[in-house]
Motif scaffolding. Structure first.
Motif, PDB file in Angstrom:
ATOM      1  N   GLY A 139     -50.907 -17.571   9.840  1.00 39.89           N
ATOM      2  CA  GLY A 139     -51.487 -16.379   9.752  1.00 39.89           C
ATOM      3  C   GLY A 139     -53.246 -16.400  10.233  1.00 39.89           C
ATOM      4  N   THR A 140     -53.428 -17.215  10.060  1.00 39.91           N
ATOM      5  CA  THR A 140     -55.094 -18.062  10.221  1.00 39.91           C
ATOM      6  C   THR A 140     -55.604 -18.413  11.394  1.00 39.91           C
ATOM      7  N   GLY A 141     -56.929 -17.915  11.929  1.00 42.86           N
ATOM      8  CA  GLY A 141     -56.752 -18.057  12.986  1.00 42.86           C
ATOM      9  C   GLY A 141     -57.015 -17.445  14.645  1.00 42.86           C
ATOM     10  N   SER A 142     -57.625 -16.888  15.047  1.00 45.63           N
ATOM     11  CA  SER A 142     -57.215 -16.364  16.400  1.00 45.63           C
ATOM     12  C   SER A 142     -57.783 -16.651  17.510  1.00 45.63           C
ATOM     13  N   ILE A 143     -57.443 -16.610  18.551  1.00 43.22           N
ATOM     14  CA  ILE A 143     -58.065 -17.011  19.572  1.00 43.22           C
ATOM     15  C   ILE A 143     -58.777 -16.136  20.652  1.00 43.22           C
ATOM     16  N   ARG A 144     -60.457 -16.369  21.459  1.00 44.75           N
ATOM     17  CA  ARG A 144     -60.268 -15.313  22.386  1.00 44.75           C
ATOM     18  C   ARG A 144     -61.250 -16.254  23.600  1.00 44.75           C
ATOM     19  N   VAL A 145     -60.989 -16.581  24.484  1.00 45.22           N
ATOM     20  CA  VAL A 145     -61.631 -16.931  25.802  1.00 45.22           C
ATOM     21  C   VAL A 145     -61.788 -16.010  26.226  1.00 45.22           C
ATOM     22  N   GLY A 146     -62.405 -16.621  27.287  1.00 44.97           N
ATOM     23  CA  GLY A 146     -62.206 -15.729  28.924  1.00 44.97           C
ATOM     24  C   GLY A 146     -61.468 -16.453  29.852  1.00 44.97           C
ATOM     25  N   ARG A 147     -61.628 -17.118  30.763  1.00 48.05           N
ATOM     26  CA  ARG A 147     -60.609 -17.214  32.147  1.00 48.05           C
ATOM     27  C   ARG A 147     -60.385 -18.459  31.550  1.00 48.05           C
ATOM     28  N   LEU A 148     -58.875 -18.877  31.664  1.00 49.74           N
ATOM     29  CA  LEU A 148     -58.570 -20.610  32.119  1.00 49.74           C
ATOM     30  C   LEU A 148     -57.670 -20.780  32.953  1.00 49.74           C
ATOM     31  N   SER A 195     -51.822 -20.065  18.385  1.00 49.35           N
ATOM     32  CA  SER A 195     -53.081 -19.209  17.257  1.00 49.35           C
ATOM     33  C   SER A 195     -51.251 -18.528  16.039  1.00 49.35           C
ATOM     34  N   GLY A 196     -52.848 -18.521  14.841  1.00 49.54           N
ATOM     35  CA  GLY A 196     -51.271 -18.437  13.914  1.00 49.54           C
ATOM     36  C   GLY A 196     -51.956 -16.633  13.518  1.00 49.54           C
ATOM     37  N   SER A 197     -52.989 -15.832  14.093  1.00 57.06           N
ATOM     38  CA  SER A 197     -53.580 -14.716  14.270  1.00 57.06           C
ATOM     39  C   SER A 197     -53.616 -13.809  15.471  1.00 57.06           C
ATOM     40  N   GLY A 198     -53.640 -13.881  16.597  1.00 61.32           N
ATOM     41  CA  GLY A 198     -54.035 -13.182  17.827  1.00 61.32           C
ATOM     42  C   GLY A 198     -54.989 -14.062  18.472  1.00 61.32           C
ATOM     43  N   VAL A 199     -54.318 -13.529  20.387  1.00 60.62           N
ATOM     44  CA  VAL A 199     -54.919 -14.323  21.243  1.00 60.62           C
ATOM     45  C   VAL A 199     -54.943 -13.537  21.752  1.00 60.62           C
ATOM     46  N   GLY A 255     -48.263 -16.382  15.547  1.00 66.16           N
ATOM     47  CA  GLY A 255     -47.293 -16.303  14.528  1.00 66.16           C
ATOM     48  C   GLY A 255     -47.713 -14.354  14.235  1.00 66.16           C
ATOM     49  N   SER A 256     -48.635 -13.151  14.986  1.00 64.68           N
ATOM     50  CA  SER A 256     -49.000 -12.596  14.915  1.00 64.68           C
ATOM     51  C   SER A 256     -48.217 -11.609  15.528  1.00 64.68           C
ATOM     52  N   ASN A 257     -47.932 -12.378  16.874  1.00 68.87           N
ATOM     53  CA  ASN A 257     -47.234 -11.307  18.314  1.00 68.87           C
ATOM     54  C   ASN A 257     -48.446 -10.763  18.727  1.00 68.87           C
ATOM     55  N   ASP A 258     -49.428 -11.072  18.326  1.00 63.79           N
ATOM     56  CA  ASP A 258     -50.451 -10.086  19.047  1.00 63.79           C
ATOM     57  C   ASP A 258     -51.184 -10.627  20.023  1.00 63.79           C
ATOM     58  N   VAL A 259     -51.265 -10.031  21.604  1.00 64.08           N
ATOM     59  CA  VAL A 259     -51.300 -10.833  22.288  1.00 64.08           C
ATOM     60  C   VAL A 259     -52.131 -10.276  23.335  1.00 64.08           C
ATOM     61  N   SER A 260     -53.185 -10.906  23.586  1.00 64.82           N
ATOM     62  CA  SER A 260     -53.731  -9.307  25.164  1.00 64.82           C
ATOM     63  C   SER A 260     -54.204 -10.202  26.646  1.00 64.82           C
ATOM     64  N   THR A 261     -53.896 -10.528  27.715  1.00 63.11           N
ATOM     65  CA  THR A 261     -54.418 -10.968  28.949  1.00 63.11           C
ATOM     66  C   THR A 261     -54.979 -10.918  29.692  1.00 63.11           C
TER      67      THR A 261
END
Length: 89
Positions: A32-41, A52-56, A73-79
């Motif tokens: 439940g810790t640490g989220s990731i927010r990045v641009g293009r890969l 990630s433990g809490s969002g991508v 870990g949180s199923n919070d994914v936006s791509t």
């Protein structure tokens, strides 16, 4: 971990050539810790892995001949658009 706060914002591109891979980890998976927010890969033929433990949240992901894995870990994914020749998990 927010890698979109530069002057390029969400348009910032991280890329590798050849078989180079991209691995980004934030926090501890399923804690439940640490989220990731990045641009293009972008990877020519290596894999892209995001842990990630809490969002991508990402822009477009392009793995060429590699695969894309998002472990969250949180199923919070936006791509953005995901382009792979191999597989997406």
């Amino acid at each position: 971990m927010d890698l979109t706060t530069s002057n390029d914002g969400d348009n910032l591109v991280f890329s590798t050539s050849g078989t180079g891979t991209i691995l980004i980890e934030a926090g501890t998976l399923n804690q439940g810790t640490g989220s990731i927010r990045v641009g293009r890969l972008v990877s020519d033929s290596g894999n892209i892995t995001l842990n990630s433990g809490s969002g991508v949240s990402t822009g477009d992901l392009t793995a060429g001949n590699g695969s894309v894995s998002i472990n969250n870990g949180s199923n919070d994914v936006s791509t953005g658009l995901v382009t792979v020749a191999d597989n997406f998990t």
